[in-house]
Design a protein around this motif. Structure first.
Motif, PDB file in Angstrom:
ATOM      1  N   PRO A 206      47.022  46.954  34.088  1.00 45.79           N
ATOM      2  CA  PRO A 206      47.757  47.150  35.345  1.00 45.79           C
ATOM      3  C   PRO A 206      48.922  48.126  35.159  1.00 45.79           C
ATOM      4  CG  PRO A 206      47.395  44.827  34.881  1.00 45.79           C
ATOM      5  CD  PRO A 206      47.027  45.567  33.643  1.00 45.79           C
ATOM      6  N   ILE A 207      49.249  48.816  36.213  1.00 44.33           N
ATOM      7  CA  ILE A 207      50.437  49.664  36.208  1.00 44.33           C
ATOM      8  C   ILE A 207      51.385  49.165  37.281  1.00 44.33           C
ATOM      9  CG2 ILE A 207      49.228  51.695  35.318  1.00 44.33           C
ATOM     10  CD1 ILE A 207      49.138  52.784  38.157  1.00 44.33           C
ATOM     11  N   THR A 208      52.658  49.325  37.028  1.00 42.99           N
ATOM     12  CA  THR A 208      53.675  48.929  37.996  1.00 42.99           C
ATOM     13  C   THR A 208      54.385  50.186  38.472  1.00 42.99           C
ATOM     14  OG1 THR A 208      53.993  46.802  36.900  1.00 42.99           O
ATOM     15  CG2 THR A 208      55.740  47.544  38.394  1.00 42.99           C
ATOM     16  N   VAL A 209      54.324  50.433  39.749  1.00 38.44           N
ATOM     17  CA  VAL A 209      54.914  51.636  40.341  1.00 38.44           C
ATOM     18  C   VAL A 209      55.815  51.212  41.490  1.00 38.44           C
ATOM     19  CG1 VAL A 209      54.456  53.840  41.478  1.00 38.44           C
ATOM     20  CG2 VAL A 209      52.863  52.970  39.759  1.00 38.44           C
ATOM     21  N   GLY A 210      57.053  51.655  41.468  1.00 39.05           N
ATOM     22  CA  GLY A 210      57.953  51.328  42.555  1.00 39.05           C
ATOM     23  C   GLY A 210      57.456  51.873  43.873  1.00 39.05           C
ATOM     24  N   GLY A 211      57.402  51.032  44.892  1.00 37.33           N
ATOM     25  CA  GLY A 211      56.976  51.467  46.210  1.00 37.33           C
ATOM     26  C   GLY A 211      55.515  51.227  46.490  1.00 37.33           C
ATOM     27  N   VAL A 212      54.712  50.868  45.469  1.00 38.38           N
ATOM     28  CA  VAL A 212      53.283  50.624  45.656  1.00 38.38           C
ATOM     29  C   VAL A 212      52.892  49.372  44.884  1.00 38.38           C
ATOM     30  CG1 VAL A 212      50.956  51.500  45.290  1.00 38.38           C
ATOM     31  CG2 VAL A 212      52.760  53.065  45.966  1.00 38.38           C
ATOM     32  N   ASP A 213      52.199  48.462  45.555  1.00 37.25           N
ATOM     33  CA  ASP A 213      51.679  47.268  44.902  1.00 37.25           C
ATOM     34  C   ASP A 213      50.160  47.403  44.787  1.00 37.25           C
ATOM     35  OD1 ASP A 213      54.202  46.076  44.807  1.00 37.25           O
ATOM     36  OD2 ASP A 213      53.981  45.275  46.831  1.00 37.25           O
ATOM     37  N   LEU A 214      49.619  47.098  43.599  1.00 38.59           N
ATOM     38  CA  LEU A 214      48.189  47.235  43.357  1.00 38.59           C
ATOM     39  C   LEU A 214      47.626  45.946  42.769  1.00 38.59           C
ATOM     40  CD1 LEU A 214      49.727  50.046  42.044  1.00 38.59           C
ATOM     41  CD2 LEU A 214      47.382  50.833  42.330  1.00 38.59           C
ATOM     42  N   ALA A 215      46.374  45.652  43.106  1.00 37.22           N
ATOM     43  CA  ALA A 215      45.662  44.494  42.534  1.00 37.22           C
ATOM     44  C   ALA A 215      44.164  44.763  42.633  1.00 37.22           C
ATOM     45  CB  ALA A 215      46.018  43.207  43.256  1.00 37.22           C
ATOM     46  N   VAL A 216      43.398  44.120  41.753  1.00 40.75           N
ATOM     47  CA  VAL A 216      41.954  44.370  41.716  1.00 40.75           C
ATOM     48  C   VAL A 216      41.218  43.059  41.442  1.00 40.75           C
ATOM     49  CG1 VAL A 216      41.866  44.889  39.240  1.00 40.75           C
ATOM     50  CG2 VAL A 216      40.161  45.893  40.777  1.00 40.75           C
ATOM     51  N   HIS A 217      39.996  42.976  41.959  1.00 35.63           N
ATOM     52  CA  HIS A 217      39.102  41.840  41.691  1.00 35.63           C
ATOM     53  C   HIS A 217      37.736  42.395  41.325  1.00 35.63           C
ATOM     54  CE1 HIS A 217      36.838  38.074  42.281  1.00 35.63           C
ATOM     55  NE2 HIS A 217      35.953  38.824  42.931  1.00 35.63           N
ATOM     56  N   TYR A 218      37.159  41.861  40.229  1.00 39.67           N
ATOM     57  CA  TYR A 218      35.813  42.278  39.822  1.00 39.67           C
ATOM     58  C   TYR A 218      34.979  41.040  39.545  1.00 39.67           C
ATOM     59  CZ  TYR A 218      31.914  43.845  36.989  1.00 39.67           C
ATOM     60  OH  TYR A 218      30.652  44.052  36.507  1.00 39.67           O
ATOM     61  N   ALA A 219      33.736  41.040  40.030  1.00 40.25           N
ATOM     62  CA  ALA A 219      32.804  39.933  39.780  1.00 40.25           C
ATOM     63  C   ALA A 219      31.424  40.526  39.514  1.00 40.25           C
ATOM     64  CB  ALA A 219      32.750  38.978  40.965  1.00 40.25           C
ATOM     65  N   PRO A 220      30.796  40.158  38.380  1.00 39.54           N
ATOM     66  CA  PRO A 220      29.458  40.676  38.087  1.00 39.54           C
ATOM     67  C   PRO A 220      28.402  39.956  38.920  1.00 39.54           C
ATOM     68  CG  PRO A 220      30.117  39.146  36.378  1.00 39.54           C
ATOM     69  CD  PRO A 220      31.303  39.284  37.313  1.00 39.54           C
ATOM     70  N   ALA A 221      27.248  40.592  39.077  1.00 42.07           N
ATOM     71  CA  ALA A 221      26.148  39.949  39.798  1.00 42.07           C
ATOM     72  C   ALA A 221      25.661  38.728  39.045  1.00 42.07           C
ATOM     73  CB  ALA A 221      25.007  40.949  39.999  1.00 42.07           C
ATOM     74  N   ASP A 222      25.646  38.789  37.714  1.00 44.75           N
ATOM     75  CA  ASP A 222      25.207  37.679  36.875  1.00 44.75           C
ATOM     76  C   ASP A 222      26.366  37.272  35.973  1.00 44.75           C
ATOM     77  OD1 ASP A 222      24.052  35.853  35.205  1.00 44.75           O
ATOM     78  OD2 ASP A 222      22.493  37.189  34.420  1.00 44.75           O
ATOM     79  N   PRO A 223      26.926  36.052  36.165  1.00 48.56           N
ATOM     80  CA  PRO A 223      28.072  35.641  35.351  1.00 48.56           C
ATOM     81  C   PRO A 223      27.768  35.609  33.861  1.00 48.56           C
ATOM     82  CG  PRO A 223      27.802  34.184  37.239  1.00 48.56           C
ATOM     83  CD  PRO A 223      26.580  35.048  37.186  1.00 48.56           C
ATOM     84  N   ASP A 224      26.497  35.407  33.472  1.00 46.39           N
ATOM     85  CA  ASP A 224      26.140  35.370  32.056  1.00 46.39           C
ATOM     86  C   ASP A 224      25.915  36.763  31.479  1.00 46.39           C
ATOM     87  OD1 ASP A 224      26.258  32.593  31.846  1.00 46.39           O
ATOM     88  OD2 ASP A 224      24.222  32.373  32.620  1.00 46.39           O
ATOM     89  N   ALA A 225      25.904  37.776  32.318  1.00 47.73           N
ATOM     90  CA  ALA A 225      25.747  39.153  31.861  1.00 47.73           C
ATOM     91  C   ALA A 225      26.748  40.009  32.632  1.00 47.73           C
ATOM     92  CB  ALA A 225      24.317  39.648  32.086  1.00 47.73           C
ATOM     93  N   PRO A 226      28.044  39.889  32.291  1.00 52.47           N
ATOM     94  CA  PRO A 226      29.088  40.441  33.151  1.00 52.47           C
ATOM     95  C   PRO A 226      29.248  41.953  33.079  1.00 52.47           C
ATOM     96  CG  PRO A 226      30.053  39.448  31.209  1.00 52.47           C
ATOM     97  CD  PRO A 226      28.585  39.160  31.139  1.00 52.47           C
ATOM     98  N   THR A 227      28.498  42.654  32.229  1.00 51.48           N
ATOM     99  CA  THR A 227      28.620  44.099  32.227  1.00 51.48           C
ATOM    100  C   THR A 227      27.965  44.679  33.464  1.00 51.48           C
ATOM    101  OG1 THR A 227      26.571  44.272  30.963  1.00 51.48           O
ATOM    102  CG2 THR A 227      28.618  44.202  29.720  1.00 51.48           C
ATOM    103  N   GLY A 228      28.473  45.805  33.926  1.00 49.85           N
ATOM    104  CA  GLY A 228      27.914  46.435  35.113  1.00 49.85           C
ATOM    105  C   GLY A 228      28.482  47.823  35.286  1.00 49.85           C
TER     106      GLY A 228
END
Length: 436
Positions: A206-228
């Motif tokens: 993560p980066i912290t930048v004054g004036g901008v808030d950022l966040a991300v969510h990632y979920a794989p199609a198969d939890p047992d094979a999370p690469t994608g």
């Protein structure tokens, strides 16, 4: 039946068969009883002594009905052991032998009488002219029946043994199968955990930048094979602008992860070298195509100036960014272009807009909006979900939106949701970036 006395083997046999028929004994029990009574009585008849036979129904303690057959024949040196009879009996204190057979089990139809030898004459004729031959043939038939019953006993014992062995084998196989399933599950979890840790390590911090808030969510199609192939990158350029890359490489698994990493690394390099935003998608294709001619990926590039809120977007076949204004209105920011590996790759133009204080920008991959196989319906639901969560802390928004969008999943796919909200720079002046 009341006790009857017999001085011939033939009469005794007829009586035993009558008992079997009258009490509906199963055929296998009737045959064994007939042979057992005949063998015990034969020794007495050979010594010239009569025998006495009686049969009576009794009720066992458990309420079960038994047929008690008792033979009073006395004991001679030639008498067989009661334990060796086809139907083992119990010796009584009076020197008799008793058999107790269960009734009412309905196992078999009543036994048929033993067949008379071929060409046998009526009973009176047999008694007068062929009694000895008839008895000899009956004895032979009884011998054959005894051998058959012995073979049945042997086969029955073998069958029970095989059933026991099969049950033990099945139990062992089942236990082994359970162990293998547990081991396989452990390996899948360990494999998935390793891949998750590896992919987390490959994603930018993560980066912290004054004036901008950022966040991300990632979920794989198969939890047992999370690469994608769904990846993102964010960095602060030398002029203070925040650069964001969202990539969706074709396919799943390690190969698509490698492709997406190659794209983000190439875009990062070109961005830091100062190439114009409108040229980066095409230049990335030119760089990677010779090394990976099968690579296909959609790309969305965003540049945000934290102080002014100036927003610039370039697109290569990627779903459009969604902006939710502070007043609750929303709009998709469409930019035409073709992705990496597509014919004539590159962004046709650069869209320019402004993020005002409180405005929310959503960048995502198609796994977020196409889980129900209808991208238009998915985009409509995304607008409602983003509007509903726009005032929450930014760190909660991507996960909350993904949860709304995936209440029903008809088409599982890797999912990436990234949220950017323009906020007042509490420090003022030039924004600073730091690693947490």
């Amino acid at each position: 039946m009341s006790p009857h006395t017999f001085d011939t083997l033939a009469g005794l046999r007829r009586a035993v068969r009558g008992i079997c028929e009258a009490h509906l004994l199963p055929s296998h029990n009737g045959a064994r009883l007939l042979l057992s009574v005949s063998r015990m009585a034969a020794a007495a008849f050979d010594s010239g002594a009569p025998v006495r036979l009686e049969a009576v129904e009794q009720t066992a303690p458990g309420g079960k009905t038994l047929l008690a057959v008792t033979l009073h024949a006395g004991r001679t040196p030639a008498s067989p052991s009661t334990a060796d009879l086809p139907l083992p009996g119990q010796a009584t204190t009076e020197g008799a032998v008793a058999w107790h057979l269960p009734l009412g089990e309905g196992e078999d139809p009543p036994p048929a009488p033993l067949p008379a030898p071929r060409g046998a004459a009526p009973a009176r004729v047999r008694e007068m002219a062929g009694a000895e031959a008839y008895e000899a043939e009956i004895a032979a038939l009884e011998g054959d029946l005894g051998v058959a019953l012995s073979r049945v006993d042997t086969l029955s014992t073998e069958l029970h043994r095989l059933k026991d062995e099969l049950a033990e084998t099945n139990s062992g196989v089942l236990a082994l199968y359970v162990q293998l399933e547990e081991r396989d599950e452990q390996l899948r979890r360990a494999h998935g955990q390793i891949l998750r840790e590896l992919e987390d390590a490959l994603r930018p911090p993560p980066i912290t930048v004054g004036g901008v808030d950022l966040a991300v969510h990632y979920a794989p199609a198969d939890p047992d094979a999370p690469t994608g192939g769904d990846f993102y990158d964010w960095l602060l350029l030398p002029d203070g602008t925040v650069h964001i890359t969202v990539v969706d490489a074709l396919g799943h698994g390690v190969r698509s992860t490698r492709s997406a990493l190659n794209v983000t690394h190439a875009v990062r390099t070109l961005a830091l070298e100062g190439h114009p935003l409108e040229s980066i998608v095409a230049r990335t294709h030119d760089i990677l195509a010779p090394f990976d001619p099968e690579l296909m990926a959609t790309v969305l590039l965003a540049r945000i100036h934290p102080e002014t809120g100036a927003l610039r977007l370039a697109n290569g076949s990627h779903p459009p960014a969604l902006v939710v204004r502070a007043d609750g209105t929303s709009d998709y920011l469409e930019v035409r272009g073709r992705g990496i590996g597509f014919p004539l790759p590159g962004s046709e133009s650069v869209l320019e807009d402004t993020l005002h204080q409180g405005d929310l920008l959503m960048l995502y991959t198609d796994g977020l909006t196409e889980s129900r196989r209808d991208p238009i319906e998915g985009e409509a639901r995304l607008v409602k979900s983003a509007q509903a969560h726009a005032r929450r802390p930014v760190r909660e928004i991507p996960g909350a939106v993904a949860e709304d969008m995936h209440t029903v999943i008809l088409h599982p796919d890797d999912t990436l949701a990234l949220a950017v909200r323009r906020a007042e720079n509490p420090q003022g002046g030039h924004p600073l970036a730091r690693q947490p």
